[in-house]
Design an enzyme around this catalytic site. Structure first.
Site, mmCIF file in Angstrom:
data_model
loop_
_atom_site.group_PDB
_atom_site.id
_atom_site.type_symbol
_atom_site.label_atom_id
_atom_site.label_comp_id
_atom_site.label_asym_id
_atom_site.label_seq_id
_atom_site.Cartn_x
_atom_site.Cartn_y
_atom_site.Cartn_z
ATOM 1 N N LYS A 151 7.494 -4.639 -1.335
ATOM 2 C CA LYS A 151 8.853 -4.248 -0.948
ATOM 3 C C LYS A 151 8.899 -3.785 0.497
ATOM 4 C CE LYS A 151 13.140 -3.374 -1.942
ATOM 5 N NZ LYS A 151 13.980 -4.577 -2.111
ATOM 6 N N CYS A 195 0.824 -1.208 0.000
ATOM 7 C CA CYS A 195 0.000 0.000 0.000
ATOM 8 C C CYS A 195 0.861 1.262 0.000
ATOM 9 C CB CYS A 195 -0.960 0.072 1.177
ATOM 10 S SG CYS A 195 -2.189 -1.203 1.178
ATOM 11 N N HIS A 197 17.938 -36.871 6.386
ATOM 12 C CA HIS A 197 16.981 -37.080 7.477
ATOM 13 C C HIS A 197 15.546 -36.871 7.014
ATOM 14 C CE1 HIS A 197 20.210 -37.638 10.313
ATOM 15 N NE2 HIS A 197 20.780 -36.533 9.863
ATOM 16 N N LYS A 242 15.502 -16.280 -3.041
ATOM 17 C CA LYS A 242 15.566 -15.478 -4.274
ATOM 18 C C LYS A 242 14.865 -16.227 -5.401
ATOM 19 C CE LYS A 242 16.349 -12.630 -3.093
ATOM 20 N NZ LYS A 242 16.281 -11.762 -2.094
ATOM 21 N N GLU A 277 19.047 -17.978 1.617
ATOM 22 C CA GLU A 277 18.837 -16.774 0.810
ATOM 23 C C GLU A 277 18.758 -17.126 -0.680
ATOM 24 O OE1 GLU A 277 17.830 -13.968 1.125
ATOM 25 O OE2 GLU A 277 18.486 -12.873 -0.651
ATOM 26 N N ARG A 304 6.659 -1.037 -4.153
ATOM 27 C CA ARG A 304 6.257 -1.554 -2.837
ATOM 28 C C ARG A 304 5.357 -2.777 -2.951
ATOM 29 N NH1 ARG A 304 6.723 2.637 1.076
ATOM 30 N NH2 ARG A 304 4.931 1.964 2.281
ATOM 31 N N GLU A 313 10.946 -16.494 -4.882
ATOM 32 C CA GLU A 313 10.117 -15.285 -4.910
ATOM 33 C C GLU A 313 9.932 -14.706 -6.302
ATOM 34 O OE1 GLU A 313 13.580 -12.594 -2.795
ATOM 35 O OE2 GLU A 313 11.526 -12.011 -2.498
ATOM 36 N N TRP A 321 -2.477 -3.145 -1.703
ATOM 37 C CA TRP A 321 -2.037 -4.539 -1.619
ATOM 38 C C TRP A 321 -3.091 -5.229 -0.749
ATOM 39 C CZ3 TRP A 321 -0.395 -8.081 2.134
ATOM 40 C CH2 TRP A 321 0.360 -9.164 1.666
ATOM 41 N N ASN A 362 -3.264 2.937 4.563
ATOM 42 C CA ASN A 362 -2.243 1.895 4.521
ATOM 43 C C ASN A 362 -2.200 1.288 5.921
ATOM 44 O OD1 ASN A 362 0.079 0.391 4.563
ATOM 45 N ND2 ASN A 362 1.483 2.077 4.125
ATOM 46 N N GLY A 363 -2.423 -0.021 6.020
ATOM 47 C CA GLY A 363 -2.389 -0.678 7.325
ATOM 48 C C GLY A 363 -3.567 -1.635 7.462
#
Ligand code: F6R
Length: 603
Positions: free
Chosen positions: A598, A2, A503, A484, A480, A27, A487, A74, A100-101
């Site tokens: 973001k 947002c 295992h 990457k 990481e 974002r 996503e 969003w 936003n929130g």
């Protein structure tokens, strides 16, 4: 996640709003809208699902005015539809509001006050704007009083910008937990979730703190607390250029940001070193060095950078470190040590999960440091100390240069702590020299992009699953690397400790499953080689990425060696490029992957 923009007192309001929303695209969002009001008493509301370019097509030439608000949404409550897109409006079309929130008590308030109001969306936000209307119409309050009354009842996180059609010379603004800034223009004023949205209009910004109410007019900005006390706050200057956030000649931001990593390493080195001496805030150094344990709190990629940092701090600064997921830690805080010190890693400095931990840490009276790429961000302001990542604006949703910068800045602090405490190291660690080696090593990797494009195709075309494995520092790195890949390519990818595969997870290995194996960790190298054999014996399609020091014949990618402790700064780069090319081949929007944001400003 947002984004909010607003303008008052400028004839180019529509252009400024749309341009600002475009700058906030990074974002993450799924729909967008603007409300514009003009002096002739006309107003316009345009909302659209999808990209800002779609919204722009819907905004006709008649949509002109001197003030307005805009929003990228969003979705949290209700699907991405035109009805659920912001701005939302009251049933009598008097109030328009962007948010936003997440409002946690919207359902109760709706039931208590608004049972006879007509709603058109499924959002929590619509309750807020109708609530203002309720107090204005049913309790005869003026707009400001109604806004304040609604704020006093609303719970959760919010940044609000609201317009009252009857007073189009002002925007009503308030915030709690979600970010929002005032921008001071020449003869006009703006608001925005992120300074980047308004750099073409101003470089002068004023913070808004939680619990404050702002009335923004073209020639006046009034900030008061919720109970009406006036607040004076000086503006600060954002030293960014609009060109810093342009793609330049690149097709997308992610590749540009991958390529910027050598320069970032050099910048960190020159900023934090004065000759051979490390330059950090001495008060902070004393404070953090006196801690008996560091708690590093972060989310996502920053969390992965924290896992690398654990080793660095434990080795160089001789202090035990706990690495904590922000979303878990705030609600399940373990028994803390006697003298804890908290370090928050956050590219954006706005992550709500991290912030809720910081609020708690501040309540408990502990000291903290935020390492962030965004000075003046919420986490930076609210922590005791800040160290900047100096990576320059990171626009692509998938974080690349902030991850490597984070590791480098952790190393700067750890090294400074070690020197302050007089820690005796088994072998010398020349951080400046290492950062220079890292810059050169990254450069050699990014100069070979074609190679990684081919690897991405050969190993990942048509694949559904992939694994990254490694031990020690390579395990942290594998987390990481796999993040990457998943996503942006949407390939299901997992990072595993190489020794842990047998295992359980090895049951997923069958003919052709891509497995990227890292061998940069000296202690684990021989055992990882054994694990590679086990995977190959079951048909896994293995690519070995090793550092020169531990390379064997047949390894497909051999990287220049740097000190193992900080080696992910270099060894992550092949994974960034592989993810990038795999996503590109699938036709994905590399910079704005689906469902992601973001700046994650909701918990
Ligand atoms: C992934 C990514 C996210 C962020 C996470 C925390 O590429 O960028 O996982 O790392 O949302 O964000 P910050 O670092 O802004 O606190």
């Amino acid at each position: 996640m947002c984004g909010i923009v607003g303008v008052v007192g400028n004839d180019n309001t529509t252009k400024i709003l749309l341009n600002g929303l475009e700058k906030l695209e990074y974002r993450g969002y799924d729909s967008a809208g603007i409300y514009v009001n003009n002096e002739k008493g006309k107003d316009f509301l345009v909302k659209e699902v999808g990209k800002i370019s779609q919204l722009e097509k819907e905004v006709g030439p008649e949509v002109q005015g001197e003030m307005g608000i805009g929003h990228t949404r969003w979705a949290t409550h209700g699907q991405p539809t035109v009805e659920n897109a912001h701005p939302h409006y009251s049933q009598d079309n008097r109030f328009y509001l962007v948010h936003n929130g997440v409002l946690t008590n919207y359902a109760e308030l709706k039931e208590k006050y608004l049972s006879d109001f007509k709603f058109v969306s499924q959002t929590d936000t619509e309750v807020a704007v109708q609530l203002v209307d309720y107090f204005a119409t049913k309790e005869n309050m003026d707009a400001e009083a109604a806004f304040r009354k609604a704020l006093s009842l609303l719970e959760g996180s919010y940044a609000f910008a609201m317009v009252d059609k009857e007073q189009p010379d002002r925007i009503f603004v308030a915030k709690n937990k979600s970010p929002l800034l005032i921008g001071l223009g020449d003869g006009f004023n703006v608001i925005c979730s992120d300074a980047m949205a308004m750099l073409e209009s101003t470089h002068k910004f004023v913070e808004i703190h939680d619990g404050e109410v702002v009335i923004l007019k073209k020639d006046n900005v009034s900030i008061t607390t919720l109970d009406g006390k006036a607040v004076q706050r000086d503006p600060y200057t954002v030293n960014l250029d609009a060109s810093d956030i342009s793609k330049g000649t690149y097709a997308n931001y992610m590749l540009k940001e991958i390529d910027e990593q050598p320069a970032t390493m050099r910048k960190i080195s020159s900023h934090y070193f004065d000759g051979k001496d490390i330059k950090v805030d001495q008060k902070m150094l004393k404070d953090v060095s006196e801690a008996d344990r560091l708690y590093i709190v972060a989310a996502g990629t920053s969390y992965n950078a924290a896992l690398v940092g654990k080793d660095i701090f434990e080795n160089l600064a001789d202090v035990p470190v706990d690495v904590e997921l922000a979303s878990e830690f705030g609600y399940h805080m373990p028994k803390l040590s006697q003298k804890p010190f908290f370090i928050f890693l956050s590219q954006s400095g706005e992550t709500a999960d991290s912030r809720q931990v910081l609020v708690r840490v501040n309540e408990l009276g502990y000291h903290s440091l935020t390492m962030t790429n965004v000075p003046n961000s919420t986490l930076s302001r609210e922590a005791t100390y800040t160290m900047e990542l100096l990576a320059g604006p990171e626009i692509a949703v998938a974080s690349t240069k902030a991850y490597t910068a984070n590791i480098a800045v952790e190393a700067v602090l750890a090294k400074a702590m070690g020197e302050y405490k007089g820690v005796q190291l088994a072998k010398d660690f020349d951080l400046q020299g290492q950062l220079s080696l890292a810059a050169n090593a990254i450069q050699t990797i990014v100069d070979e992009k074609d190679r990684f494009e081919k690897i991405a195709h050969d190993y990942l075309a048509g694949k559904k699953d992939a694994f990254y494995i490694g031990r020690g520092i390579d395990y942290a790195l594998s987390l990481e690397a796999s993040l990457k890949l998943k996503e942006i390519s949407y390939i299901h990818a997992e990072g595993f400790a190489a020794g842990e595969l047998k295992h359980g997870t090895i049951s997923l290995i069958e003919k052709g499953v891509p497995v990227f194996a890292y061998v940069n960790d000296g202690i684990g190298a021989a055992h990882t080689r054994g694990n590679i054999q086990e995977v190959e014996a079951r048909g896994g399609h293995v690519l070995v990425i090793s550092s020169k020091k531990y390379a064997q014949e047949g390894d497909q990618v051999v990287l220049p060696s740097i000190d193992e402790m900080i080696s992910p700064i270099v060894s992550v780069v092949p994974a960034q490029l592989i993810a990038y090319y795999a996503a590109l081949e699938r036709g994905n929007d590399v910079d704005k992957p689906r469902n992601l944001a973001k700046s994650v400003t909701v918990e």
